[in-house]
Design a protein around this motif. Structure first.
Motif, mmCIF file in Angstrom:
data_model
loop_
_atom_site.group_PDB
_atom_site.id
_atom_site.type_symbol
_atom_site.label_atom_id
_atom_site.label_comp_id
_atom_site.label_asym_id
_atom_site.label_seq_id
_atom_site.Cartn_x
_atom_site.Cartn_y
_atom_site.Cartn_z
ATOM 1 N N LYS A 316 0.495 -1.115 -0.339
ATOM 2 C CA LYS A 316 0.219 -0.149 0.337
ATOM 3 C C LYS A 316 0.975 1.262 0.305
ATOM 4 O O LYS A 316 0.093 2.352 -1.068
ATOM 5 N N ARG A 317 2.209 1.414 0.526
ATOM 6 C CA ARG A 317 2.555 2.198 0.711
ATOM 7 C C ARG A 317 3.415 2.166 -0.565
ATOM 8 O O ARG A 317 3.800 3.704 -1.180
ATOM 9 N N TYR A 341 -6.114 -5.313 -10.587
ATOM 10 C CA TYR A 341 -7.436 -4.982 -10.652
ATOM 11 C C TYR A 341 -8.191 -4.658 -8.982
ATOM 12 O O TYR A 341 -8.038 -3.853 -8.406
ATOM 13 N N SER A 342 -7.302 -4.807 -7.727
ATOM 14 C CA SER A 342 -7.266 -5.124 -6.550
ATOM 15 C C SER A 342 -6.572 -3.484 -5.796
ATOM 16 O O SER A 342 -6.941 -2.809 -5.618
ATOM 17 N N LEU A 347 -7.607 2.847 -5.554
ATOM 18 C CA LEU A 347 -6.825 3.768 -5.607
ATOM 19 C C LEU A 347 -7.558 4.719 -6.621
ATOM 20 O O LEU A 347 -7.624 5.685 -6.658
ATOM 21 N N ARG A 348 -8.739 4.228 -7.128
ATOM 22 C CA ARG A 348 -9.839 4.577 -8.058
ATOM 23 C C ARG A 348 -10.598 5.469 -6.899
ATOM 24 O O ARG A 348 -11.014 5.327 -6.020
ATOM 25 N N SER A 349 -10.860 6.306 -7.800
ATOM 26 C CA SER A 349 -12.016 7.849 -7.066
ATOM 27 C C SER A 349 -12.139 8.619 -7.513
ATOM 28 O O SER A 349 -11.700 8.701 -8.912
ATOM 29 N N PRO A 350 -13.607 9.922 -7.854
ATOM 30 C CA PRO A 350 -13.652 10.356 -8.773
ATOM 31 C C PRO A 350 -12.520 11.912 -9.198
ATOM 32 O O PRO A 350 -12.431 12.118 -9.926
ATOM 33 N N ASP A 394 -4.352 9.818 -15.183
ATOM 34 C CA ASP A 394 -3.439 9.917 -13.390
ATOM 35 C C ASP A 394 -2.966 8.073 -13.380
ATOM 36 O O ASP A 394 -1.172 8.479 -12.556
ATOM 37 N N ILE A 395 -3.199 7.658 -13.282
ATOM 38 C CA ILE A 395 -2.652 5.711 -13.908
ATOM 39 C C ILE A 395 -3.155 5.245 -14.899
ATOM 40 O O ILE A 395 -4.167 5.287 -14.802
#
Length: 587
Positions: A316-317, A341-342, A347-350, A394-395
């Motif tokens: 996660k870091r 996918y996990s 990481l996904r967000s609006p 961004d990703i």
């Protein structure tokens, strides 16, 4: 003390009225005639033409609480009648319909008759799945098939050929969803394929293999990473089975010389399942592999994948760093895509734009823009990646870094402020550095861009239904460098019906996470060999795949032999100490 009465059993006449098949007046008249003639009510109504045999079967099935069917050509495999014989079939008023592995579906006039089921079980050595059918219907087909009026091979082939001809060809993305539960009116080939698909979905299989054999066809499916026999259809059915699956996959059934690929969405077990079909011409005929993509089997929560606490914290870091490349490595089928996918789920967000390039897109994720490559039109990973960089991402997630061009573009993207997630085929985490250097990525660029590497394997879990203690042999403990644990009980599965006598059910991930520290970056910049990277990692809290797996075995989540099997490469590449210190400490 009075016993509580059970639920009142519905009579067949009441069931027919409730279904709207007959009226109350018709039932009253039929009951009066039944009292005078002594005939069965259902047979009387069919004879009078008031109801059809199919309507009667449905009503009887409702009263008995079983499944019912009206027998016809195509629902019965005629070759199975010889297993119990004509005389016994007539005496028991039964006819076998089809067999899947060790389960035989049998049409019975009295499906609730336990003596008849026990007799069938002893004759066939199979589990019996009873289905209700009318006695006259059963005896009709027993006499027809026992009389030798049907050539089994000709019967199957003709039905299969006519079946595949009438299916309408439609575009994959616009074609209707196929509901397997409703497709029961076809030939034995249709039923056989449907049963294979449904069984694979129920058992959580990832792939189905349909292979030509000198003696017929071999159907296997992969559960928990291991292939198991599913069924062995009789000789002469292979071409018809292949044609049926090609029709489902929207493929060209006339083309048998070239490999093909197809994709279709079906309904099974009340949910949508994606199937990817691949054909390959072999010496004995076409071999098919059906990849089963079940969204219910997709676990996109990092915490549930099997990461140990320290490894998960490190991963996660690494993911939360503002830019750079994170690699997930391992062999085919080790769960790399699920891990990616996990990570995207975390990481996904609006607020961020996530774009993936995959070959092909396996599962669709919300708030993620997914692109599937297409080599035949020139949409390669590298070309798609260049276009994605103009989409203000961004990703970026890359399904697989396969060539030098993709590797270079991925590293450049990581250096220009993007977070890049990608998979790579290497044995362990340190080996990913050498693999990228072999792809001619400049060492100074890689040292700056690479943030971390996760290597993983999937080990089969001990079945909780048949879990038992055992003591591993001395040579197994020696191979694991756990000689000091001699006399300590480990866990394994004894084998039961729930796990198909394998002793395992489900899988757990084994992960090693390499975070790029300043010293490791200097080693990468200096093109240090893989063993030098391992030496540096051994001075830190880094835990290898073998160590992580051994810890899972000590915790009873898997067995010791399974860990040694999936981490076998360690024995060839790593000089393990006589005892792994962290394992001793944890135990």
């Amino acid at each position: 003390m009075n016993e509580r009465p059970g639920p009142k059993r519905v009579r067949v006449g009441e069931a027919l009225v409730s279904q709207g098949a007959i009226t109350e007046d018709q039932l009253t008249r039929a009951l009066a005639e039944q009292r005078s003639s002594g005939a069965k009510l259902g047979a009387l109504l069919v004879e009078q033409g008031v109801i059809t045999p199919g309507t009667l079967v449905r009503a009887l099935a409702e009263t008995l609480g079983v499944k019912g069917c009206q027998l016809r050509h195509g629902l019965i495999d005629p070759s199975l009648l010889a297993v119990i014989g004509e005389e016994e079939a007539e005496r028991l008023r039964v006819i076998p319909m089809f067999r899947v592995r060790d389960t035989l579906t049998v049409a019975m006039a009295e499906p609730q008759s336990l003596p008849a089921i026990d007799r069938l079980r002893s004759l066939t050595s199979c589990r019996i799945r009873p289905v209700l059918a009318l006695e006259a219907n059963i005896l009709e087909f027993v006499r027809k098939y026992a009389g030798g009026n049907v050539d089994v091979n000709e019967f199957h082939t003709s039905l299969a050929e006519s079946d595949v001809e009438v299916v309408e060809r439609e575009r994959i993305d616009e074609g209707p969803t196929t509901d397997l539960d409703k497709m029961v009116a076809g030939s034995p080939i249709v039923n056989l394929v449907n049963v294979a698909l449904l069984t694979a979905v129920k058992d959580g299989a990832s792939d189905i293999h349909i292979e030509p054999d000198r003696r017929g066809t071999r159907v296997r499916y992969r559960v928990d990473g291991m292939l198991r026999d599913l069924m062995k259809p009789p000789a002469g059915m292979h071409a018809a089975i292949v044609s049926r699956i090609k029709v489902i996959g929207r493929m060209d059934i006339a083309e048998k010389r070239l490999p093909q690929e197809g994709r279709v969405k079906i309904m099974a077990e009340g949910r949508e399942i994606d199937l990817r079909v691949s054909s390959l011409p072999t010496l004995l005929g076409e071999k098919l592999v059906v990849r089963v993509l079940d969204k219910d089997n997709l676990n996109v929560r990092l915490e549930q994948l099997g990461f140990r606490t320290e490894a998960l914290t490190t991963f996660k870091r690494v993911l939360k760093l503002p830019h750079g490349i994170v690699l997930v490595t391992g062999p085919t089928g080790s769960g790399k895509t699920t891990t990616l996918y996990s990570a995207l789920d975390l990481l996904r967000s609006p607020e961020v734009n996530i774009v993936t390039v995959e070959d092909p897109v396996e599962y669709q994720l919300d708030m993620v823009n997914q692109v599937g490559t297409s080599e035949h039109i020139g949409l390669t990973f590298a070309r798609a990646l260049r276009s994605i960089l103009r989409q203000d991402p961004d990703i970026i997630m890359i399904g697989e870094v396969r060539d030098e061009e993709t590797a270079r573009v991925a590293v450049q993207a990581a250096l220009t402020g993007h977070t890049v997630l990608a998979t790579l085929h290497t044995n362990d985490a340190p080996g990913a550095v050498a693999r990228l250097l072999d792809m001619n990525v400049e060492p100074y660029l890689l040292a700056s861009a690479l943030n971390g590497v996760v290597a993983q394997r999937l080990a089969r879990r001990v079945c909780s239904s048949c879990e038992t203690k055992y003591y591993p042999p001395e040579h197994v403990l020696a191979e694991a460098h756990l000689q000091s644990h001699a006399g300590r009980p480990f866990r394994k599965g004894a084998g039961c019906q729930a796990c198909h006598n394998s002793g395992f059910k489900g899988r757990v991930g084994i992960y090693e996470v390499m975070e790029l520290t300043p010293r490791l970056r200097r080693l990468v910049h200096a093109e240090a060999a893989t063993h030098q990277l391992r030496d540096e990692l051994s001075r830190t809290s880094f835990s290898s795949l073998r160590d992580e797996g051994l810890q899972l075995a000590l915790e009873g989540k898997t067995c010791l032999e399974e860990v040694l099997r999936v981490t076998k490469f360690d024995e060839l590449e790593v000089d393990a100490p006589a005892e792994a210190p962290d394992i001793r400490k944890a135990a």
